[in-house]
Structure formats: structure tokens, C-alpha cells
Write a protein that holds these residues in place. Structure first.
Motif, mmCIF file in Angstrom:
data_model
loop_
_atom_site.group_PDB
_atom_site.id
_atom_site.type_symbol
_atom_site.label_atom_id
_atom_site.label_comp_id
_atom_site.label_asym_id
_atom_site.label_seq_id
_atom_site.Cartn_x
_atom_site.Cartn_y
_atom_site.Cartn_z
ATOM 1 N N ALA A 37 -33.409 -26.628 9.837
ATOM 2 C CA ALA A 37 -33.154 -27.016 11.221
ATOM 3 C C ALA A 37 -34.015 -28.210 11.630
ATOM 4 O O ALA A 37 -33.635 -28.969 12.525
ATOM 5 N N TYR A 38 -35.136 -28.413 10.964
ATOM 6 C CA TYR A 38 -35.998 -29.554 11.268
ATOM 7 C C TYR A 38 -35.232 -30.865 11.068
ATOM 8 O O TYR A 38 -35.269 -31.752 11.919
ATOM 9 N N SER A 39 -34.505 -30.979 9.952
ATOM 10 C CA SER A 39 -33.710 -32.183 9.694
ATOM 11 C C SER A 39 -32.619 -32.366 10.740
ATOM 12 O O SER A 39 -32.370 -33.487 11.197
ATOM 13 N N LEU A 40 -31.976 -31.266 11.134
ATOM 14 C CA LEU A 40 -30.907 -31.381 12.129
ATOM 15 C C LEU A 40 -31.459 -31.865 13.466
ATOM 16 O O LEU A 40 -30.821 -32.658 14.162
ATOM 17 N N GLY A 41 -32.646 -31.424 13.826
ATOM 18 C CA GLY A 41 -33.276 -31.921 15.047
ATOM 19 C C GLY A 41 -33.545 -33.410 14.983
ATOM 20 O O GLY A 41 -33.367 -34.134 15.963
ATOM 21 N N LEU A 42 -33.960 -33.882 13.803
ATOM 22 C CA LEU A 42 -34.202 -35.314 13.620
ATOM 23 C C LEU A 42 -32.900 -36.101 13.704
ATOM 24 O O LEU A 42 -32.869 -37.212 14.244
ATOM 25 N N PHE A 43 -31.806 -35.529 13.202
ATOM 26 C CA PHE A 43 -30.501 -36.186 13.338
ATOM 27 C C PHE A 43 -30.138 -36.330 14.816
ATOM 28 O O PHE A 43 -29.587 -37.354 15.229
ATOM 29 N N GLY A 44 -30.447 -35.317 15.607
ATOM 30 C CA GLY A 44 -30.197 -35.414 17.045
ATOM 31 C C GLY A 44 -30.973 -36.551 17.678
ATOM 32 O O GLY A 44 -30.460 -37.252 18.562
ATOM 33 N N ASP A 45 -32.210 -36.768 17.225
ATOM 34 C CA ASP A 45 -33.029 -37.853 17.773
ATOM 35 C C ASP A 45 -32.432 -39.222 17.470
ATOM 36 O O ASP A 45 -32.338 -40.078 18.350
ATOM 37 N N VAL A 46 -32.009 -39.461 16.214
ATOM 38 C CA VAL A 46 -31.458 -40.780 15.891
ATOM 39 C C VAL A 46 -30.081 -40.963 16.527
ATOM 40 O O VAL A 46 -29.715 -42.075 16.903
ATOM 41 N N ALA A 47 -29.323 -39.868 16.676
ATOM 42 C CA ALA A 47 -28.024 -39.966 17.349
ATOM 43 C C ALA A 47 -28.214 -40.333 18.822
ATOM 44 O O ALA A 47 -27.454 -41.139 19.375
ATOM 45 N N THR A 48 -29.241 -39.762 19.437
ATOM 46 C CA THR A 48 -29.529 -40.091 20.833
ATOM 47 C C THR A 48 -29.844 -41.575 20.978
ATOM 48 O O THR A 48 -29.315 -42.247 21.871
ATOM 49 N N GLU A 49 -30.691 -42.095 20.096
ATOM 50 C CA GLU A 49 -31.000 -43.525 20.179
ATOM 51 C C GLU A 49 -29.747 -44.364 19.955
ATOM 52 O O GLU A 49 -29.532 -45.366 20.652
ATOM 53 N N GLY A 59 -25.737 -39.356 25.378
ATOM 54 C CA GLY A 59 -24.645 -38.687 24.687
ATOM 55 C C GLY A 59 -24.937 -37.212 24.490
ATOM 56 O O GLY A 59 -26.028 -36.724 24.788
ATOM 57 N N LEU A 60 -23.951 -36.495 23.986
ATOM 58 C CA LEU A 60 -24.076 -35.069 23.678
ATOM 59 C C LEU A 60 -23.509 -34.807 22.296
ATOM 60 O O LEU A 60 -22.425 -35.284 21.962
ATOM 61 N N PHE A 61 -24.239 -34.032 21.493
ATOM 62 C CA PHE A 61 -23.744 -33.686 20.161
ATOM 63 C C PHE A 61 -22.585 -32.715 20.297
ATOM 64 O O PHE A 61 -22.676 -31.733 21.024
ATOM 65 N N ALA A 62 -21.474 -32.976 19.618
ATOM 66 C CA ALA A 62 -20.313 -32.095 19.648
ATOM 67 C C ALA A 62 -20.220 -31.237 18.396
ATOM 68 O O ALA A 62 -19.889 -30.059 18.468
ATOM 69 N N SER A 63 -20.517 -31.829 17.219
ATOM 70 C CA SER A 63 -20.387 -31.046 15.985
ATOM 71 C C SER A 63 -21.075 -31.749 14.821
ATOM 72 O O SER A 63 -21.262 -32.965 14.824
ATOM 73 N N TYR A 64 -21.426 -30.936 13.838
ATOM 74 C CA TYR A 64 -21.861 -31.425 12.529
ATOM 75 C C TYR A 64 -20.789 -31.055 11.521
ATOM 76 O O TYR A 64 -20.090 -30.053 11.690
ATOM 77 N N THR A 82 -31.963 -41.784 9.091
ATOM 78 C CA THR A 82 -31.021 -42.823 9.498
ATOM 79 C C THR A 82 -29.741 -42.215 10.052
ATOM 80 O O THR A 82 -29.302 -41.151 9.625
ATOM 81 N N ALA A 83 -29.177 -42.937 11.009
ATOM 82 C CA ALA A 83 -27.840 -42.655 11.522
ATOM 83 C C ALA A 83 -27.048 -43.949 11.376
ATOM 84 O O ALA A 83 -27.532 -45.021 11.755
ATOM 85 N N THR A 84 -25.859 -43.840 10.814
ATOM 86 C CA THR A 84 -24.973 -44.988 10.645
ATOM 87 C C THR A 84 -23.662 -44.689 11.354
ATOM 88 O O THR A 84 -23.021 -43.671 11.071
ATOM 89 N N LEU A 85 -23.265 -45.555 12.278
ATOM 90 C CA LEU A 85 -22.008 -45.373 12.988
ATOM 91 C C LEU A 85 -20.854 -45.665 12.030
ATOM 92 O O LEU A 85 -20.762 -46.765 11.482
ATOM 93 N N VAL A 86 -19.977 -44.668 11.821
ATOM 94 C CA VAL A 86 -18.859 -44.856 10.893
ATOM 95 C C VAL A 86 -17.499 -44.894 11.591
ATOM 96 O O VAL A 86 -16.525 -45.369 11.017
#
Length: 138
Positions: A37-49, A59-64, A82-86
């Protein structure tokens, strides 16, 4: 293709990167392992930025989807996230995420704070995710 569509198309491929040291207070399992869950929290941080940069909103996370835990994350690790917009829809943003371990603690009895840079970095966690942002102009 309208000019607005061209502007949206040009944003695909945008990358946001964070670095984070994993404190020992986050060790959850034997061997100083940190829970996934630590990694998923970090994904939320980069997605927010990413949403702030692209849309001026958190924004709001909808799904993984397709979450993969490929290697352990340990207390004392130095992570690059890293987060990459696809894909970009009207309100949705699909991103690919990765956690790389770029450094790791390597303590010894004589050097308890020793650490090393990992070359190459280790891919620890990957995922895809969808976030939603408010409609433009609201």
C-alpha cells in the motif's frame, strides 16, 4: 481535429517524478519490508501533481488496474516514483505508474548508516490508474 484536441493530444506523454526516502518507521514486516500500500500511496501523490500541472485541480482517483509488485520495498530505500500520462479523455486521465528503487541502505556493524546507489535501479511496483478531474471551465 480542433485546436483544443491538438492541445490535449500534446499532453499525452507528460511525466511527473517524485523521489522519496522510506523511513524505518514504515517497516511493516520482517526484513524491514514495507507493505504494498505504500507504493499505491506514492502513486496517488504523483497523480495529484499530474492533475495540478495539467488541470489546475488535484483530481480524484477512480481506479487502479494491473498492479504488479515486482520487487520488495524496504525501509532505508530511496525511491523514484513516476506517473506518465497515457490517455486523456474529457474528464479522465489514464496514467502508467512505476516505483524504482534507486538506492538502498547497506548498513554494517562499523557503518550503520551506509547506503548504496543501485545501478541499474530495481523496478519494485508498476500499475495503471485512472483519475478524474472537474469539467473544464467549472
Amino acid at each position: 481535429m480542433s485546436n483544443d484536441s491538438a492541445a490535449v493530444e500534446g499532453r499525452v506523454g507528460t511525466v511527473v517524478t517524485h523521489r522519496r526516502y522510506v523511513p524505518h518507521s514504515h517497516a511493516h514486516y520482517a526484513g524491514n519490508l514495507v507493505d504494498g500500500a505504500y507504493s499505491l500511496g506514492l502513486f496517488g501523490d504523483v497523480a495529484t501533481e499530474m492533475c495540478i500541472v495539467l488541470d489546475g485541480d488535484e483530481g480524484l482517483f477512480a481506479s487502479y488496474s494491473d498492479v504488479q509488485f515486482r520487487a520488495p520495498v524496504r525501509a532505508g530505500d530511496l525511491l523514484e516514483i513516476t506517473a506518465t500520462l497515457v490517455h486523456e479523455g474529457t474528464r479522465s486521465r489514464v496514467m502508467d505508474f512505476a516505483v524504482h528503487v534507486v538506492g538502498r541502505g547497506a548498513p554494517t556493524d562499523t557503518a550503520p548508516g551506509a547506503a548504496e546507489v543501485l545501478a541499474p535501479p530495481v523496478v519494485a511496483t508498476t500499475a495503471s490508474g485512472t483519475v478524474v478531474v472537474p469539467p473544464r471551465g467549472t
